[in-house]
Design an enzyme around this catalytic site. Structure first.
Site, PDB file in Angstrom:
ATOM      1  N   HIS A 186       1.059  12.894 -30.295  1.00 54.08           N
ATOM      2  CA  HIS A 186       0.466  11.577 -30.012  1.00 54.08           C
ATOM      3  C   HIS A 186      -0.142  10.965 -31.267  1.00 54.08           C
ATOM      4  O   HIS A 186      -0.093   9.752 -31.463  1.00 54.08           O
ATOM      5  CB  HIS A 186      -0.605  11.691 -28.919  1.00 54.08           C
ATOM      6  N   GLU A 195      -3.746  17.621 -12.758  1.00 58.93           N
ATOM      7  CA  GLU A 195      -4.138  18.034 -14.111  1.00 58.93           C
ATOM      8  C   GLU A 195      -5.621  18.301 -14.269  1.00 58.93           C
ATOM      9  O   GLU A 195      -6.311  17.695 -15.085  1.00 58.93           O
ATOM     10  CB  GLU A 195      -3.667  17.005 -15.164  1.00 58.93           C
ATOM     11  N   HIS A 227       9.142   9.469 -28.793  1.00 58.14           N
ATOM     12  CA  HIS A 227       8.208  10.459 -28.254  1.00 58.14           C
ATOM     13  C   HIS A 227       8.683  11.904 -28.432  1.00 58.14           C
ATOM     14  O   HIS A 227       7.949  12.760 -28.934  1.00 58.14           O
ATOM     15  CB  HIS A 227       7.937  10.148 -26.782  1.00 58.14           C
ATOM     16  N   HIS A 267       1.867  17.993 -27.885  1.00 54.12           N
ATOM     17  CA  HIS A 267       1.586  16.579 -27.641  1.00 54.12           C
ATOM     18  C   HIS A 267       0.326  16.071 -28.336  1.00 54.12           C
ATOM     19  O   HIS A 267       0.203  14.876 -28.580  1.00 54.12           O
ATOM     20  CB  HIS A 267       1.500  16.291 -26.139  1.00 54.12           C
ATOM     21  N   LYS A 286       3.362  11.274 -11.671  1.00 57.81           N
ATOM     22  CA  LYS A 286       2.518  10.384 -12.466  1.00 57.81           C
ATOM     23  C   LYS A 286       3.255   9.069 -12.668  1.00 57.81           C
ATOM     24  O   LYS A 286       4.402   9.057 -13.131  1.00 57.81           O
ATOM     25  CB  LYS A 286       2.226  10.996 -13.840  1.00 57.81           C
ATOM     26  N   GLU A 297      11.745  18.204 -25.004  1.00 56.80           N
ATOM     27  CA  GLU A 297      10.937  18.543 -23.818  1.00 56.80           C
ATOM     28  C   GLU A 297      11.543  19.745 -23.075  1.00 56.80           C
ATOM     29  O   GLU A 297      10.819  20.529 -22.463  1.00 56.80           O
ATOM     30  CB  GLU A 297      10.800  17.338 -22.880  1.00 56.80           C
ATOM     31  N   ASN A 343       1.285  19.764 -22.196  1.00 56.87           N
ATOM     32  CA  ASN A 343       0.966  19.006 -23.400  1.00 56.87           C
ATOM     33  C   ASN A 343       1.229  19.773 -24.693  1.00 56.87           C
ATOM     34  O   ASN A 343       0.840  19.321 -25.767  1.00 56.87           O
ATOM     35  CB  ASN A 343      -0.504  18.561 -23.374  1.00 56.87           C
ATOM     36  N   ARG A 351      -1.872  22.191 -15.639  1.00 57.54           N
ATOM     37  CA  ARG A 351      -0.889  21.156 -15.973  1.00 57.54           C
ATOM     38  C   ARG A 351      -0.988  20.766 -17.448  1.00 57.54           C
ATOM     39  O   ARG A 351      -0.011  20.294 -18.044  1.00 57.54           O
ATOM     40  CB  ARG A 351      -1.048  19.932 -15.051  1.00 57.54           C
ATOM     41  N   ARG A 372       0.813  -1.235   0.000  1.00 58.48           N
ATOM     42  CA  ARG A 372       0.000   0.000   0.000  1.00 58.48           C
ATOM     43  C   ARG A 372       0.838   1.272   0.000  1.00 58.48           C
ATOM     44  O   ARG A 372       0.417   2.318   0.479  1.00 58.48           O
ATOM     45  CB  ARG A 372      -0.970   0.030   1.172  1.00 58.48           C
ATOM     46  N   LYS A 392       8.567  22.462 -14.481  1.00 57.04           N
ATOM     47  CA  LYS A 392       7.559  21.414 -14.288  1.00 57.04           C
ATOM     48  C   LYS A 392       7.076  21.414 -12.840  1.00 57.04           C
ATOM     49  O   LYS A 392       5.879  21.277 -12.581  1.00 57.04           O
ATOM     50  CB  LYS A 392       8.092  20.038 -14.689  1.00 57.04           C
TER      51      LYS A 392
HETATM   52  N1  LIG Z   1       5.242  10.027 -15.695  1.00 57.20           N
HETATM   53  C1  LIG Z   1       5.294  11.069 -16.504  1.00 57.20           C
HETATM   54  O1  LIG Z   1       4.933  12.189 -16.140  1.00 57.20           O
HETATM   55  C2  LIG Z   1       5.839  10.873 -17.888  1.00 57.20           C
HETATM   56  C3  LIG Z   1       6.144  11.986 -18.669  1.00 57.20           C
HETATM   57  C4  LIG Z   1       6.705  11.779 -19.923  1.00 57.20           C
HETATM   58  C5  LIG Z   1       6.943  10.480 -20.375  1.00 57.20           C
HETATM   59  N2  LIG Z   1       6.635   9.428 -19.584  1.00 57.20           N
HETATM   60  C6  LIG Z   1       6.907   8.047 -20.029  1.00 57.20           C
HETATM   61  O2  LIG Z   1       8.311   7.902 -20.165  1.00 57.20           O
HETATM   62  C7  LIG Z   1       8.564   6.867 -21.117  1.00 57.20           C
HETATM   63  C8  LIG Z   1       9.650   7.325 -22.046  1.00 57.20           C
HETATM   64  O3  LIG Z   1      10.808   7.605 -21.297  1.00 57.20           O
HETATM   65  P1  LIG Z   1      12.259   7.434 -21.943  1.00 57.20           P
HETATM   66  O4  LIG Z   1      12.320   8.173 -23.205  1.00 57.20           O
HETATM   67  O5  LIG Z   1      13.241   7.717 -20.894  1.00 57.20           O
HETATM   68  O6  LIG Z   1      12.231   5.891 -22.360  1.00 57.20           O
HETATM   69  P2  LIG Z   1      13.012   4.609 -21.821  1.00 57.20           P
HETATM   70  O7  LIG Z   1      12.897   4.454 -20.371  1.00 57.20           O
HETATM   71  O8  LIG Z   1      12.551   3.495 -22.675  1.00 57.20           O
HETATM   72  O9  LIG Z   1      14.527   4.959 -22.169  1.00 57.20           O
HETATM   73  C9  LIG Z   1      14.891   5.103 -23.530  1.00 57.20           C
HETATM   74  C10 LIG Z   1      16.048   4.157 -23.876  1.00 57.20           C
HETATM   75  O10 LIG Z   1      17.242   4.704 -23.339  1.00 57.20           O
HETATM   76  C11 LIG Z   1      17.929   3.720 -22.576  1.00 57.20           C
HETATM   77  N3  LIG Z   1      18.646   4.437 -21.529  1.00 57.20           N
HETATM   78  C12 LIG Z   1      18.116   5.132 -20.481  1.00 57.20           C
HETATM   79  N4  LIG Z   1      19.087   5.747 -19.810  1.00 57.20           N
HETATM   80  C13 LIG Z   1      20.262   5.445 -20.436  1.00 57.20           C
HETATM   81  C14 LIG Z   1      21.609   5.811 -20.222  1.00 57.20           C
HETATM   82  N5  LIG Z   1      21.970   6.633 -19.247  1.00 57.20           N
HETATM   83  N6  LIG Z   1      22.548   5.301 -21.058  1.00 57.20           N
HETATM   84  C15 LIG Z   1      22.194   4.494 -22.087  1.00 57.20           C
HETATM   85  N7  LIG Z   1      20.926   4.138 -22.350  1.00 57.20           N
HETATM   86  C16 LIG Z   1      19.977   4.607 -21.528  1.00 57.20           C
HETATM   87  C17 LIG Z   1      16.881   2.758 -22.115  1.00 57.20           C
HETATM   88  O11 LIG Z   1      17.428   1.498 -21.854  1.00 57.20           O
HETATM   89  C18 LIG Z   1      15.918   2.760 -23.299  1.00 57.20           C
HETATM   90  O12 LIG Z   1      16.356   1.843 -24.267  1.00 57.20           O
HETATM   91  C19 LIG Z   1       7.252   6.572 -21.800  1.00 57.20           C
HETATM   92  O13 LIG Z   1       6.749   5.356 -21.317  1.00 57.20           O
HETATM   93  C20 LIG Z   1       6.352   7.713 -21.369  1.00 57.20           C
HETATM   94  O14 LIG Z   1       4.989   7.354 -21.299  1.00 57.20           O
HETATM   95  C21 LIG Z   1       6.093   9.597 -18.361  1.00 57.20           C
HETATM   96 ZN   LIG Z   2       6.250  14.448 -23.570  1.00 62.16          ZN
END
Ligand SMILES: NC(=O)c1ccc[n+]([C@@H]2O[C@H](COP(=O)([O-])OP(=O)(O)OC[C@H]3O[C@@H](n4cnc5c(N)ncnc54)[C@H](O)[C@@H]3O)[C@@H](O)[C@H]2O)c1
Ligand SMILES: [Zn+2]
Length: 376
Positions: A259, A244, A274, A255, A151, A193, A252, A248, A129, A234
């Site tokens: 998307h 949001e 992305h 986005h 999030k 971003e 987007n 917030r 929990r 942020k």
């Molecule tokens: N929670 C939120 O507010 C929020 C906001 C934006 C995006 N997201 C989510 O984040 C995700 C995308 O994040 P991301 O782009 O970091 O993707 P990811 O976690 O898949 O990382 C991208 C790639 O980079 C590699 N990687 C990460 N750090 C590394 C490093 N230091 N050296 C070498 N390789 C490395 C990973 O292994 C992966 O292959 C999506 O699922 C998206 O929905 C969440």
């Molecule tokens: Zn984004």
């Protein structure tokens, strides 16, 4: 171990009442993670959730620093990539946390990109929990966006990020050096971003980025500065509107278009990631705002020029492979969650750093704009 030279750490506070926490940003922070965690929490056990790529590159150093601070750690590794953000992996990760016999006061560390942050954060939020939770983002996108704001969640057959909880970490540790192992493409995607925060409401920051982007890519002081400004931006928005219901949504920017492109390319990261989709989306949001006579076309040209200069895609034509026609893209936009009673909610702009939430955008105007940009 860390040398005697003190390496500067930038602290950005996230103000959320009794759930407030700090984001620490600096080079070499991985080595200090043990110290920073034990200074704030009395946990003796942690689970380090990571993906195999990040773990292979950086986990040893983290484990050493935790050991040195007397913190026992159990690694929980998943395959890299978006596919790990689902129910099956959530179950594996949650069970691994319980199998490591972590108590409620112990800590789940998310050590990876946004996939790991969202997945591990959700597991931390539901195991027992709600357990202790620390974000150690290792991708640029995770450092400037996903690790801040609470999030968490996973994807389902019905769409992305549809199951999850708001769950704030107790601490975010962003080591700016780990970004050196990130692929240039992933780095650029995270940069989109960063630019977004300038375009939302910080015109001076955008102008600073136009001058200093090389330093951010090279890993100097500018990198820490840009990450700090992004986190501050942020954090401010999240403090105003954690769940949001209003402001917030400004995050987007770019986005809604973005998307639609991610859907159209089936989330195939070889074609589009992305941040790239957001880059194109932000350019289109500025061009569309100009077309609606809200902003000057010069501003749209400026945004396009900067994002192109850093190597990001800026138009639908920049996406490799066949893209569906404009009306199909429009369907994807309408399916996106920001549709209310026939009118579209879009983040539009009056100029650089003057974005606003537009609630009454006629779909027909968007469609004719897309047809212009993407004639078939
Ligand atoms: N929670 C939120 O507010 C929020 C906001 C934006 C995006 N997201 C989510 O984040 C995700 C995308 O994040 P991301 O782009 O970091 O993707 P990811 O976690 O898949 O990382 C991208 C790639 O980079 C590699 N990687 C990460 N750090 C590394 C490093 N230091 N050296 C070498 N390789 C490395 C990973 O292994 C992966 O292959 C999506 O699922 C998206 O929905 C969440
Ligand atoms: Zn984004």
């Amino acid at each position: 171990m860390t040398e005697m030279t003190t390496r500067p750490i930038t602290t950005v506070p996230v103000k959320l009442g009794d759930r407030s926490y700090d984001i620490l940003i600096g080079a070499g922070l991985i080595d200090q993670a043990g110290q920073e965690i034990s200074r704030r929490a009395k946990a003796v056990r942690v689970a380090v959730v990571s993906d195999e790529t990040v773990a292979g590159l950086h986990l040893d150093r983290l484990t050493k620093g935790l050991d040195a601070a007397g913190i026992h750690s159990t690694p929980v590794l998943v395959a890299p990539g978006e596919k790990s953000k689902g129910f099956a992996t959530l179950e594996t990760v949650t069970n691994a946390i319980l199998a490591a016999r972590l108590e409620r006061g112990d800590i789940v560390i998310a050590f990876g990109g946004g996939v790991i942050g969202d997945l591990a954060g959700f597991a931390a939020g539901i195991a027992r929990r709600g357990m202790g939770f620390v974000q150690m983002p290792t991708s640029l996108l995770a450092q400037v966006d996903s690790s801040v704001g609470g999030k968490t969640g996973i994807n389902t057959a019905h769409g992305k990020n549809l199951v999850g909880v708001f769950y704030q970490p107790q601490l975010v540790l962003a080591d700016t050096d780990v970004l050196d192992t990130l692929s240039p493409r992933e780095f650029r995607a995270g940069y989109a971003e960063i630019a977004k925060y300038g375009l939302i409401d910080r015109p001076d920051f955008f102008a600073w980025l136009e001058k200093n982007w090389r330093g951010i890519f090279a890993g100097g002081r500018e990198r820490t500065e840009a990450i700090a400004v992004s986190c501050r931006s942020k954090a401010e928005v999240v403090a105003r509107d954690e769940r949001e219901t209003g402001d917030r949504a400004l995050l987007n920017l770019g986005h809604t278009f973005g998307h639609a492109f991610e859907t159209a390319t089936n989330y195939d990261s070889t074609r589009l990631v992305h941040g790239e989709a957001v880059s194109i989306g932000m350019v289109l949001a500025h061009q569309f705002s100009a077309k609606m006579n809200l902003a000057s076309p010069d501003d749209a040209a400026r945004v396009e020029a900067h994002l192109r200069t850093v190597g990001l895609p800026v138009s639908i034509g920049d996406i490799p492979g066949e893209m569906p026609p404009a009306d199909k893209l429009m369907d994807y936009i309408a399916q996106d969650k920001k549709v209310a009673r026939g009118a579209l909610t879009f983040i539009l702009t009056r100029g650089i750093g003057q974005s606003f939430i537009a609630k009454d955008v006629p779909p027909s105007a968007v469609l004719s704009f897309l047809q212009e940009k993407h004639p078939k």
